[in-house]
Design a protein around this motif. Structure first.
Motif, mmCIF file in Angstrom:
data_model
loop_
_atom_site.group_PDB
_atom_site.id
_atom_site.type_symbol
_atom_site.label_atom_id
_atom_site.label_comp_id
_atom_site.label_asym_id
_atom_site.label_seq_id
_atom_site.Cartn_x
_atom_site.Cartn_y
_atom_site.Cartn_z
ATOM 1 N N ARG A 120 7.096 13.989 51.583
ATOM 2 C CA ARG A 120 6.581 13.775 52.936
ATOM 3 C C ARG A 120 7.507 12.798 53.648
ATOM 4 O O ARG A 120 7.822 11.728 53.138
ATOM 5 C CB ARG A 120 5.171 13.200 52.884
ATOM 6 N N ILE A 121 7.961 13.184 54.857
ATOM 7 C CA ILE A 121 8.820 12.315 55.661
ATOM 8 C C ILE A 121 7.974 11.721 56.776
ATOM 9 O O ILE A 121 7.548 12.422 57.693
ATOM 10 C CB ILE A 121 10.028 13.085 56.246
ATOM 11 N N ASP A 122 7.718 10.412 56.697
ATOM 12 C CA ASP A 122 6.915 9.742 57.722
ATOM 13 C C ASP A 122 7.755 9.281 58.901
ATOM 14 O O ASP A 122 7.215 9.052 59.986
ATOM 15 C CB ASP A 122 6.198 8.531 57.115
ATOM 16 N N ASP A 123 9.042 9.106 58.697
ATOM 17 C CA ASP A 123 9.936 8.653 59.776
ATOM 18 C C ASP A 123 11.078 9.655 59.904
ATOM 19 O O ASP A 123 12.142 9.496 59.328
ATOM 20 C CB ASP A 123 10.473 7.246 59.466
ATOM 21 N N THR A 124 10.831 10.697 60.692
ATOM 22 C CA THR A 124 11.843 11.755 60.828
ATOM 23 C C THR A 124 13.047 11.298 61.638
ATOM 24 O O THR A 124 14.112 11.916 61.554
ATOM 25 C CB THR A 124 11.222 12.992 61.487
ATOM 26 N N SER A 154 6.696 -2.148 54.507
ATOM 27 C CA SER A 154 5.662 -3.030 55.053
ATOM 28 C C SER A 154 6.069 -4.474 54.816
ATOM 29 O O SER A 154 6.831 -4.782 53.888
ATOM 30 C CB SER A 154 4.313 -2.753 54.391
ATOM 31 N N ALA A 186 7.465 9.928 49.336
ATOM 32 C CA ALA A 186 7.330 9.692 50.773
ATOM 33 C C ALA A 186 8.503 8.856 51.262
ATOM 34 O O ALA A 186 8.980 7.952 50.570
ATOM 35 C CB ALA A 186 6.017 8.988 51.090
ATOM 36 N N THR A 198 3.389 12.224 45.302
ATOM 37 C CA THR A 198 4.268 12.681 46.375
ATOM 38 C C THR A 198 5.343 11.634 46.683
ATOM 39 O O THR A 198 5.058 10.441 46.766
ATOM 40 C CB THR A 198 3.444 12.956 47.642
ATOM 41 N N ARG A 208 9.391 6.377 54.212
ATOM 42 C CA ARG A 208 8.711 5.581 55.233
ATOM 43 C C ARG A 208 9.382 4.230 55.387
ATOM 44 O O ARG A 208 10.235 3.832 54.579
ATOM 45 C CB ARG A 208 7.246 5.367 54.852
ATOM 46 N N ARG A 209 8.962 3.493 56.430
ATOM 47 C CA ARG A 209 9.426 2.125 56.627
ATOM 48 C C ARG A 209 8.690 1.182 55.678
ATOM 49 O O ARG A 209 7.562 1.452 55.259
ATOM 50 C CB ARG A 209 9.162 1.661 58.069
ATOM 51 N N GLU A 263 12.702 19.396 53.111
ATOM 52 C CA GLU A 263 11.920 18.928 54.255
ATOM 53 C C GLU A 263 12.860 18.559 55.402
ATOM 54 O O GLU A 263 13.913 17.958 55.188
ATOM 55 C CB GLU A 263 11.090 17.701 53.876
#
Length: 833
Positions: A212-216, A288, A283, A281, A285-286, A408
């Protein structure tokens, strides 16, 4: 980027390659690449033989581990060799430098006694053989590479040179053999075969792993391919190890070597995960705030919210594009069983270059991957590179390709660029052959369409390839055509110099001022042009002083000195302190340069588009927004002005020398400066002079304030002068001095006046009263004491008088003297002593 010619030749017609490695370097230079160095083949002579380690005796009586090894050859020979490395075992194939061999650097091999044994040769490392920089252990050849007794010279490829190129940031595709081979093919007109076309990427059903790519925006594409049952103990073949060594990388293990090899060959960085350690999965993402990651270098790093991460259900498992995490790395052989197999997840992704660059610098973690990602990697490469690495792991490591491939995201769209066909010719001033523009753009990978247009003017519509993100406007295409056609084909014609009067008046004045100061014993220096805000406190300037109003530098060389200076003194005084710290005590330094004086209410700076010329109104607005930038000249003096010696004790530099420096500048500029009393920081209030042209102040000179001297660490009684050169009226034609053939008449006068009357003002009165016959006034003595009374001083002047057309009589000289004294009496109430 380091590469061997044999590796390059795999992707182009080897028959068209130059015969020598120097000619290969010249071919790269012709297409605009910079050859950093050509590393010749190692100079090795004598017997270099493959041997098998038959026996190892551990010598434990010494401070460091030492081994005595028996190395055998096919003909039954055996040599006993002392070795300190521990990265080999009985049965391994090694390279033996036998007695009589000479290794790179003139290192001769002989039999010698050491550690109580006779060492009959040397087991060589990659560094000792000139194959690379790794000296951690000796070179162990993969099983089956050769037989004991074989000549190691041709096997190791020691007759091959390495070309090292400096790749500029806009040519990231040249960080791969694929890109370099393309450039070499264009330079030599050889046929190029893109290695990407040799990799078949089959259709697969399903995903290799959920992603899953949260920051395309930061990760437009992410590809995963899985290979099960890879033997982690399988050795990397020698041809792969040799190429990695030539590229400056150390062979580690098959899985790591395969990912590095594909990265060097195609340009796509890869990362291998142990599939059994990845949970859930993957992922993208950036980070936190407060998250941490233990990277492969075993350092725990606190992450920034700008960092892009690769994560699974357990948390961060990699710093995207920079370095993987320790929690999912492929285990070391020592941690696995003898027959263990590893399931490998191969990651091939495309990341935003700016974000990768920030992360790598933030964590001080440069890597081969980040170097490529921050220069832009071809977004079409990930599935090809993943497939190529997977195939190598199957072929060399006995793995099995798992069903499915995760892909993806996708390849960002590339905009076509429209350009007139004649633009390269017009830009270079060269009539290129017909079709040269389309051919050259096609060679760099552009898809070309020609459009004659309604006006009959030919246009080329070029769609750049995915690996050339720098081709975005017609000027970029022009550069490619000119580069590939050869910069040396562009004629170099010096423009005719238009008739003129040579240097301008201001340029001539600047040279005259510099020459006058240098001839008077001053030394020109070039101080640092930026200042810190704290310097104004050291100068003692009040809060509302205009010199505190400075312009900030957006990208300063020194973060502590990030303001454009409004005076030359801070930098010049820094140079004074620096020179004194290095032992030079008697100094007379000067500099000429611009200062920046911003307006009290600066106008906003317009930002016209680059697609057209600015309008007259925009030009006027730009000029109005720019701060004033006058040219100043400044002098600082410390130590002795006249040196001490057998002739006397010398004379220390004083405020009067700073004023004399100003007079020199005035004389070189064709004006005579008036000197009046002043109180102006950072000068001493009682030893500061204002320098005037008429009534207009153009600068100050004198001794610096004691508090300023203390704050800046200057020597006591440091003197300084600064003049606004642009404020002095520019005299285009300086008057030619006349030489009179008639003798002068010198008359001395001693005038008593109040001690608060400056001598310069008395001299001005004498000059004005003396008329045309008075040629010069010079103060030669100052006396205070009982004879002149309290609160008074006596000033002795020498008046020189001369007529241009006759010899003066005593009566004429006395009359001029009396007129001069009368004017001084009228202005200042002086009396003759």
């Amino acid at each position: 980027m380091r590469v061997t010619v044999s590796w390059l030749s795999e992707h182009l017609d080897a028959a068209a390659l130059p015969a020598s490695v120097d000619e290969v370097g010249d071919a790269f230079v012709r297409v605009g690449l910079e050859v950093e160095e050509i590393h010749p083949a190692p100079e090795i002579t004598g017997p270099l033989t493959v041997g098998r380690v038959d026996e190892i005796e551990e010598l434990t009586e010494f401070k460091k581990p030492i081994r005595y090894c028996q190395v055998g050859f096919e003909d039954g020979r055996s040599r006993g060799i002392v070795c300190g490395a521990r990265n080999f075992s009985v049965g391994d194939l090694v390279v033996v430098s036998e007695p009589g061999a000479v290794l790179p650097g003139g290192f001769a091999i002989t039999s010698r006694e050491t550690y109580g044994h006779v060492s009959d040769g040397m087991i060589a490392s990659a560094k000792e053989l000139g194959l690379g920089a790794d000296h951690a252990g000796i070179l162990v050849l993969p099983p089956g590479t050769a037989e004991p007794g074989d000549d190691a010279m041709p096997l190791l490829g020691l007759d091959e040179a390495v070309v090292e190129l400096a790749v500029t940031p806009d040519r990231g595709y040249c960080f791969a053999v694929r890109g370099l081979a393309r450039e070499l093919a264009v330079s030599t007109d050889a046929d190029f075969t893109d290695p990407v076309t040799r990799v078949r990427v089959p259709q697969t059903d399903g995903d290799a792993w959920p992603v899953r790519i949260d920051d395309t925006g930061r990760c437009p594409r992410f590809v995963v391919r899985r290979v099960d049952g890879v033997d982690p103990a399988a050795p990397s073949p020698w041809w792969m190890q040799r190429r990695l060594l030539a590229a400056g990388m150390r062979p580690i293990s098959l899985i790591v070597d395969v990912t590095n090899y594909v990265m060097l060959d195609l340009g796509q960085p890869l990362h291998a995960y142990d599939a059994s350690r990845v949970t859930g999965t993957i992922a993208v993402r950036r980070a936190s705030a407060g998250e941490t990651l233990r990277t492969l270098d075993d350092a725990t790093r606190t992450l920034d919210v700008d960092d892009l991460l690769i994560t699974d259900d357990s948390g961060p498992i990699g710093l995207a594009g920079v370095m993987g995490g320790a929690s999912t790395e492929i285990p070391a052989l020592a941690d696995l069983g003898a027959d263990a197999r590893v399931d490998v997840l191969l990651e091939a992704a495309h990341f935003d270059p700016a974000g990768i660059a920030r992360s790598a610098r933030r964590h001080k973690l440069p890597s081969e991957a980040s170097r490529r990602f921050e220069r832009v990697v071809d977004p079409a490469l990930p599935p090809v590179a993943a497939e190529r690495a997977a195939q190598l792991l199957v072929e060399l490591g006995g793995g099995t390709l798992a069903d499915g491939r995760t892909d993806e995201g996708g390849v960002p769209a590339v905009d076509a660029v429209r350009m007139p066909l004649s633009l390269p010719d017009r830009t270079a001033g060269v009539a290129y052959p017909r079709g040269a523009t389309a051919r050259r753009l096609g060679q760099v990978g552009c898809r070309i369409e020609l459009d004659t247009g309604a006006d009959g003017q030919g246009q080329v519509v070029a769609t750049p390839p995915t690996w050339r993100p720098d081709l975005r406007q017609p000027a970029d295409l022009v550069e490619e055509v000119l580069r590939l056609e050869g910069y040396d084909t562009i004629p170099s014609t010096l423009p005719a110099a238009p008739p003129g009067h040579g240097l301008t008046g201001s340029q001539l004045r600047r040279r005259a001022v510099s020459r006058a100061l240098a001839e008077a014993g001053h030394v020109e220096v070039l101080p640092f042009p930026f200042v810190a805000e704290t310097v104004w406190d050291a100068f003692g300037l009040p809060a509302d002083d205009v010199r505190r109003r400075t312009v900030a530098v957006s990208n300063p060389l020194d973060a502590e000195r990030a303001r454009l200076t409004t005076t030359l003194l801070p930098g010049l005084l820094d140079m004074l302190v620096r020179n004194r710290s290095r032992g030079t005590e008697d100094l007379a330094l000067y500099t000429l340069g611009q200062v920046v004086l911003p307006h009290a209410d600066p106008a906003p700076m317009p930002d016209p588009p680059v697609s057209r010329r600015p309008t007259d109104a925009e030009y006027a607005a730009i000029r109005a927004a720019l701060p004033a930038q006058p040219t100043h000249v400044a002098v600082v003096l410390a130590g002795d002005r006249d040196p001490r010696g057998w002739w006397g004790r010398g004379r220390a530099a004083a405020w009067s020398d700073a004023i004399e420096s100003a007079r020199l500048v005035g004389a070189a500029s064709g004006v005579e400066l008036r000197v009046t009393k002043a109180d102006h920081l950072p000068w001493h209030p009682g030893r500061c002079a204002a320098l005037r042209v008429g009534d207009w102040i153009v600068g100050y000179a004198g001794e610096l304030h004691p508090k300023v001297v203390e704050a800046l660490g200057l020597p006591a009684r440091t003197a300084a002068m600064e003049l606004d050169l642009d404020a002095i009226p520019l005299t285009e034609n300086l008057p030619v001095p006349t030489v009179s053939g008639f003798p002068p008449v010198a008359v001395d006068v001693a005038l008593v006046t109040a001690d608060d009357v400056p001598a310069a003002e008395v001299a001005d009165a004498l000059t004005d009263g003396g008329g045309d016959l008075l040629e010069a006034v010079r103060l030669f003595d100052v006396y205070t004491g009982e004879q002149v009374g309290e609160g008074k001083h006596s000033l002795a002047f020498k008046l020189r008088m001369r007529a241009p057309d006759r010899t003066l009589t005593n009566e004429e000289a006395n009359a001029a003297r009396d007129a001069a004294v009368a004017e001084a009496t009228r202005r200042h109430g002086v009396t003759l002593r």
